[in-house]
Design an enzyme around this catalytic site. Structure first.
Site, PDB file in Angstrom:
ATOM      1  N   TYR A 221      20.632 -42.091  54.613  1.00  0.00           N
ATOM      2  CA  TYR A 221      20.657 -43.106  55.665  1.00  0.00           C
ATOM      3  C   TYR A 221      19.939 -42.633  56.907  1.00  0.00           C
ATOM      4  O   TYR A 221      19.580 -41.451  57.023  1.00  0.00           O
ATOM      5  CB  TYR A 221      22.102 -43.500  55.999  1.00  0.00           C
ATOM      6  CG  TYR A 221      22.873 -42.481  56.813  1.00  0.00           C
ATOM      7  CD1 TYR A 221      23.316 -41.288  56.238  1.00  0.00           C
ATOM      8  CD2 TYR A 221      23.168 -42.693  58.157  1.00  0.00           C
ATOM      9  CE1 TYR A 221      24.021 -40.357  56.986  1.00  0.00           C
ATOM     10  CE2 TYR A 221      23.875 -41.762  58.910  1.00  0.00           C
ATOM     11  CZ  TYR A 221      24.302 -40.594  58.309  1.00  0.00           C
ATOM     12  OH  TYR A 221      24.993 -39.671  59.051  1.00  0.00           O
TER      13      TYR A 221
ATOM     14  N   ARG B  30      11.903 -38.652  58.605  1.00  0.00           N
ATOM     15  CA  ARG B  30      13.089 -37.952  58.091  1.00  0.00           C
ATOM     16  C   ARG B  30      13.664 -38.687  56.880  1.00  0.00           C
ATOM     17  O   ARG B  30      14.097 -38.060  55.907  1.00  0.00           O
ATOM     18  CB  ARG B  30      14.140 -37.804  59.187  1.00  0.00           C
ATOM     19  CG  ARG B  30      15.347 -36.996  58.720  1.00  0.00           C
ATOM     20  CD  ARG B  30      16.307 -36.670  59.843  1.00  0.00           C
ATOM     21  NE  ARG B  30      16.914 -37.871  60.397  1.00  0.00           N
ATOM     22  CZ  ARG B  30      17.736 -37.881  61.451  1.00  0.00           C
ATOM     23  NH1 ARG B  30      18.026 -36.754  62.068  1.00  0.00           N
ATOM     24  NH2 ARG B  30      18.239 -39.010  61.892  1.00  0.00           N
TER      25      ARG B  30
ATOM     26  N   LYS C 121      19.892 -36.158  55.060  1.00  0.00           N
ATOM     27  CA  LYS C 121      20.819 -37.079  55.716  1.00  0.00           C
ATOM     28  C   LYS C 121      21.515 -37.947  54.662  1.00  0.00           C
ATOM     29  O   LYS C 121      21.242 -39.139  54.503  1.00  0.00           O
ATOM     30  CB  LYS C 121      20.080 -37.932  56.771  1.00  0.00           C
ATOM     31  CG  LYS C 121      21.032 -38.495  57.824  1.00  0.00           C
ATOM     32  CD  LYS C 121      20.286 -38.948  59.051  1.00  0.00           C
ATOM     33  CE  LYS C 121      21.125 -39.810  59.967  1.00  0.00           C
ATOM     34  NZ  LYS C 121      22.302 -39.164  60.534  1.00  0.00           N
TER      35      LYS C 121
ATOM     36  N   GLU D 280      26.497 -27.160  63.797  1.00  0.00           N
ATOM     37  CA  GLU D 280      26.202 -28.353  64.601  1.00  0.00           C
ATOM     38  C   GLU D 280      27.504 -29.126  64.744  1.00  0.00           C
ATOM     39  O   GLU D 280      28.553 -28.689  64.247  1.00  0.00           O
ATOM     40  CB  GLU D 280      25.125 -29.210  63.920  1.00  0.00           C
ATOM     41  CG  GLU D 280      25.543 -29.668  62.529  1.00  0.00           C
ATOM     42  CD  GLU D 280      24.453 -30.417  61.773  1.00  0.00           C
ATOM     43  OE1 GLU D 280      23.584 -31.042  62.393  1.00  0.00           O
ATOM     44  OE2 GLU D 280      24.509 -30.379  60.528  1.00  0.00           O
TER      45      GLU D 280
ATOM     46  N   LEU E 164      21.295 -30.722  60.205  1.00  0.00           N
ATOM     47  CA  LEU E 164      20.421 -31.884  60.137  1.00  0.00           C
ATOM     48  C   LEU E 164      19.313 -31.725  61.181  1.00  0.00           C
ATOM     49  O   LEU E 164      19.594 -31.364  62.326  1.00  0.00           O
ATOM     50  CB  LEU E 164      21.226 -33.158  60.455  1.00  0.00           C
ATOM     51  CG  LEU E 164      20.405 -34.428  60.267  1.00  0.00           C
ATOM     52  CD1 LEU E 164      20.351 -34.798  58.798  1.00  0.00           C
ATOM     53  CD2 LEU E 164      20.966 -35.574  61.074  1.00  0.00           C
TER      54      LEU E 164
END
Ligand SMILES: Cc1ncc(COP(=O)(O)O)c(C=O)c1O
Length: 298
Positions: free
Chosen positions: A33, A52, A149, A182, A207
């Site tokens: 996504y 991406r 992702k 993260e 990511l």
């Protein structure tokens, strides 16, 4: 006005938008996504998001649903049809619909594409730039390919929920060596006591955030000292400043980690400067102004 969703070639009323029960996204979280901010009716950082998405699809060997030209047309149509001035566009691509079985479905199974858009009052989130946010730390329980992702977000959801139950905005995830990877849906940054801005280097552990990418440009333009490297929770707690970035939260100072104040417990000066410079770039890119969003940091 009713919301419109895009589902596999059709624009449909949002409350009637459905996918097949054997969509591999539903069955296996076999999909990827993107979330793009919409400001002043314009998509923020559209190309990096599409790059991406293409990379995530490639890494998982999911076919591209269509060429970039028509893809962009649908993205724009979603903004227009939903009459969104400020909001978020969600894009999801799964490996498609097939009888449930782990191996990839037969050649020719078409990937499934869904887009939704929602209006957002970004005022509230932008306001947090002046007060700062609290984060808690937690073990990073995710898989080894966090650079993709993927729609499989259970560890992220559990971490975010724990943060919310602890009264924090975000959970910083910590690897086996005590280093912060993260946030559950944001990238993590600190500013050391020597004024060096630090964020983890790209790789399979995090990511590649688009807001991170844009902030790196701002840092380079301003000629600030930057290190792309891992940092420990202890280093973060001892840092002068900390902040987070994402497409939905933009850039926000962190003033507390696990209840421990960062610096003097107020948003740091370097982070505030960076956030202002970041918004200047966003205003230039989208044409959004303080008339539309009065609390953009000035
Ligand atoms: C795990 C994770 N890290 C970082 C980010 C920030 O990425 P971006 O700036 O592209 O929104 C996100 C955004 O959803 C995320 O889910």
């Amino acid at each position: 006005m009713s919301r419109i969703a895009y589902v596999n070639g059709q624009y449909v009323p949002h409350d009637q938008a459905v996918v097949h029960v054997e969509d591999r996204g539903y069955q296996f979280a076999d999909g990827v996504y993107e979330v793009c901010a919409i400001l002043n009716g314009r998509l923020l950082d559209e190309d990096p998001h599409l790059d991406r998405l293409a990379r995530s699809l490639r890494e998982l060997r999911i076919a591209t649903p269509m060429a970039r030209g028509p893809f962009r047309v649908i993205m724009r149509q979603m903004v227009t049809k939903n009459r969104i001035r400020n909001g978020l566009l969600y894009i999801q691509v799964t490996r498609g619909v097939a009888r449930r079985d782990h191996p990839f479905p037969a050649e020719g199974t078409r990937p499934a594409l869904v887009m939704t858009a929602k209006a957002m009052d970004f005022g509230k989130i932008i306001d947090r730039a002046s007060s700062g946010i609290a984060v808690i730390t937690q073990t990073d329980q995710r898989w080894a390919r966090r650079d993709i992702k993927s729609i499989a977000l259970l560890p992220n959801i559990l971490a975010k929920q724990q943060a919310r139950e602890a009264g924090a905005f975000e959970a910083w995830l910590v690897d086996g060596n005590g280093h912060v990877t993260e946030g559950s849906s944001t990238n993590a940054w600190i500013v050391t006591r020597d004024g060096v801005i630090v964020t983890r280097a790209l790789g399979p552990d995090i990511l590649p955030g688009i807001t991170r990418l844009m902030l790196l440009e701002v840092i380079r333009d301003l000629g600030l000292k930057l290190e792309e490297r891992s940092f420990t929770v202890a280093e973060a707690k001892d840092a002068r400043e900390a902040f987070i970035t994402s497409s939905t939260a933009f850039a926000l100072p962190v003033v507390q980690i696990d209840g421990h104040p960062v610096g003097n417990g107020e948003p740091g000066l370097a982070a505030q400067d960076l956030i202002r410079a970041y918004w200047k770039k966003v205003m230039a890119e989208t044409g959004v102004t303080r008339t539309h969003l009065p609390n953009i940091p000035a």
